[in-house]
Structure formats: C-alpha cells, structure tokens
Design a protein around this motif. Structure first.
Motif, PDB file in Angstrom:
ATOM      1  N   ARG A 211       0.810  -1.219   0.000  1.00 16.26           N
ATOM      2  CA  ARG A 211       0.000   0.000   0.000  1.00 16.26           C
ATOM      3  C   ARG A 211       0.845   1.272   0.000  1.00 16.26           C
ATOM      4  NH1 ARG A 211      -3.508  -1.154   4.934  1.00 16.26           N
ATOM      5  NH2 ARG A 211      -3.503  -3.370   4.591  1.00 16.26           N
TER       6      ARG A 211
ATOM      7  N   THR B  99     -24.357  -2.478   2.933  1.00 18.52           N
ATOM      8  CA  THR B  99     -23.781  -1.751   4.070  1.00 18.52           C
ATOM      9  C   THR B  99     -23.409  -2.709   5.190  1.00 18.52           C
ATOM     10  OG1 THR B  99     -25.102   0.191   3.517  1.00 18.52           O
ATOM     11  CG2 THR B  99     -24.136   0.125   5.715  1.00 18.52           C
TER      12      THR B  99
ATOM     13  N   LEU C  80     -15.177  -4.992   7.155  1.00 15.02           N
ATOM     14  CA  LEU C  80     -14.216  -4.034   7.706  1.00 15.02           C
ATOM     15  C   LEU C  80     -13.841  -4.379   9.145  1.00 15.02           C
ATOM     16  CD1 LEU C  80     -15.615  -0.702   6.236  1.00 15.02           C
ATOM     17  CD2 LEU C  80     -13.390  -1.732   5.746  1.00 15.02           C
ATOM     18  N   ARG C  81     -14.804  -4.861   9.910  1.00 15.59           N
ATOM     19  CA  ARG C  81     -14.552  -5.198  11.313  1.00 15.59           C
ATOM     20  C   ARG C  81     -13.792  -6.520  11.446  1.00 15.59           C
ATOM     21  NH1 ARG C  81     -13.454  -3.341  16.138  1.00 15.59           N
ATOM     22  NH2 ARG C  81     -14.312  -4.618  17.771  1.00 15.59           N
TER      23      ARG C  81
ATOM     24  N   ASP D  39     -10.600  -6.622   8.341  1.00 20.95           N
ATOM     25  CA  ASP D  39      -9.631  -5.532   8.393  1.00 20.95           C
ATOM     26  C   ASP D  39      -9.358  -5.019   9.797  1.00 20.95           C
ATOM     27  OD1 ASP D  39      -9.686  -5.833   5.668  1.00 20.95           O
ATOM     28  OD2 ASP D  39     -10.903  -4.053   5.295  1.00 20.95           O
TER      29      ASP D  39
ATOM     30  N   ARG E  58     -10.977  -3.083  11.747  1.00 18.60           N
ATOM     31  CA  ARG E  58     -11.214  -1.646  11.901  1.00 18.60           C
ATOM     32  C   ARG E  58     -12.095  -1.396  13.114  1.00 18.60           C
ATOM     33  NH1 ARG E  58      -8.572   1.554   8.035  1.00 18.60           N
ATOM     34  NH2 ARG E  58     -10.306   2.956   8.211  1.00 18.60           N
TER      35      ARG E  58
ATOM     36  N   GLU F   5     -13.707   4.041  12.949  1.00 21.11           N
ATOM     37  CA  GLU F   5     -13.087   4.037  11.624  1.00 21.11           C
ATOM     38  C   GLU F   5     -14.083   3.594  10.553  1.00 21.11           C
ATOM     39  OE1 GLU F   5      -8.430   3.026  12.629  1.00 21.11           O
ATOM     40  OE2 GLU F   5      -9.886   1.381  12.681  1.00 21.11           O
ATOM     41  N   ILE F   6     -14.876   2.581  10.873  1.00 19.41           N
ATOM     42  CA  ILE F   6     -15.875   2.094   9.923  1.00 19.41           C
ATOM     43  C   ILE F   6     -16.902   3.187   9.639  1.00 19.41           C
ATOM     44  CG2 ILE F   6     -17.732   0.426   9.563  1.00 19.41           C
ATOM     45  CD1 ILE F   6     -16.043  -1.545  11.280  1.00 19.41           C
TER      46      ILE F   6
ATOM     47  N   ASN G 262     -16.523   6.393   9.865  1.00 18.60           N
ATOM     48  CA  ASN G 262     -15.887   7.432   9.047  1.00 18.60           C
ATOM     49  C   ASN G 262     -15.732   6.972   7.602  1.00 18.60           C
ATOM     50  OD1 ASN G 262     -15.670   9.039  11.317  1.00 18.60           O
ATOM     51  ND2 ASN G 262     -13.547   8.530  11.696  1.00 18.60           N
ATOM     52  N   ASP G 263     -15.276   5.735   7.406  1.00 19.39           N
ATOM     53  CA  ASP G 263     -15.050   5.210   6.053  1.00 19.39           C
ATOM     54  C   ASP G 263     -16.342   5.141   5.249  1.00 19.39           C
ATOM     55  OD1 ASP G 263     -12.391   4.914   6.680  1.00 19.39           O
ATOM     56  OD2 ASP G 263     -12.454   2.727   6.867  1.00 19.39           O
ATOM     57  N   LEU G 264     -17.422   4.722   5.893  1.00 13.99           N
ATOM     58  CA  LEU G 264     -18.682   4.520   5.176  1.00 13.99           C
ATOM     59  C   LEU G 264     -19.619   5.724   5.235  1.00 13.99           C
ATOM     60  CD1 LEU G 264     -19.457   0.808   6.190  1.00 13.99           C
ATOM     61  CD2 LEU G 264     -18.311   1.663   4.134  1.00 13.99           C
ATOM     62  N   GLY G 265     -19.269   6.712   6.049  1.00 14.31           N
ATOM     63  CA  GLY G 265     -20.105   7.902   6.156  1.00 14.31           C
ATOM     64  C   GLY G 265     -21.432   7.635   6.849  1.00 14.31           C
TER      65      GLY G 265
END
Length: 138
Positions: free
Chosen positions: A20, A92, A99-100, A103, A105, A109-110, A112-115
């Motif tokens: 990355r 969603t 993500l949880r 990753d 997260r 963080e989740i 924020n990432d997904l709004g």
C-alpha cells in the motif's frame, strides 16, 4: 506470539502495508524500513491483544483453536454458510462486517469510512453477528 498462525498473519499484514506504500523509491535502507513496518504491525497486534484481554473479548480464532477437530469436519459447509449469509446481507451490513472482521477496523473508523453513524455501525454489527452465528450453528 501464541501460534505460528499469528506470526503468519503479522507477516501478511506487513506485506500488505508495504504494497500500500505509495512510493518506495526514496527508501535508502529497505531492510530497516521493512523492520520498522513489521515493528509497528507487531506493536498494534500486541496492543489489540491487551485491549481484548482487558475487555474479556474472545476472538473467533481462539474458539477455533479449542474446537479444531470438530470444526475441521464441517469447515467447508461452514464456509459456504458464511458466504451465503454475507451475500444475503445488505451491502452496508456486509461492508461493516468485512471491515470489522477482516480488516480489524474500529467502529469509529468504519463509521468514518462509510459515512454512517456509530450507532448504525453497531446495529449492523449486532445484526450481522447474529446472522453469522446462526449460519455457523446451522
């Protein structure tokens, strides 16, 4: 490390972080850079383990280690059930779960990432965990 699986996971995470990286051409000492990245990954892993222990969180891999012989018999069926369950989830919910679980997260963080709001993340996790639990238990 408790097992060779943990070491392999940390090595893979280190590799992914290196992939990355935007531009590695400025790195003058690649081995030192690699060791620094690996050090950060190991430190985060240790912090997460300590936090989970303090909260009394039992990780899925710990449950798997305890029940390995029984789980090996129907691992393929269980994997298929999990994949079907994830496919049936809303986009969603599936994103929140991946993500949880994959990753690692945090809920913040989740969100924020997904709004989406923290409460929405928590609701998706609760419902998603319940669905996955039912799928695993058959």
């Amino acid at each position: 490390m408790r097992s060779s699986v943990d070491v392999q996971d940390l090595a893979q995470e280190t590799y992914l972080r290196l992939l990355r990286s935007r531009d590695l051409s400025d790195v003058r000492k690649p081995l030192a850079y690699l060791l620094q990245v690996a050090s950060h990954v190991a430190l985060e892993w240790g912090n997460r383990q300590a936090r989970n222990a303090a909260l009394g969180v039992v990780e899925a891999k710990d449950l798997i280690d305890e029940q390995l012989p029984e789980l090996e018999l129907d691992a393929g069926l269980t994997q298929q059930r999990i994949e079907q369950t994830l496919a049936a989830c809303s986009p969603t919910m599936r994103a929140v779960l991946l993500l949880r679980l994959r990753d690692q997260r945090s809920c913040q963080e989740i969100a924020n990432d997904l709004g989406i709001s923290m409460r929405t993340v928590q609701r998706h996790l609760e419902n998603g965990y319940a669905r996955l639990r039912m799928a695993i238990e058959g």
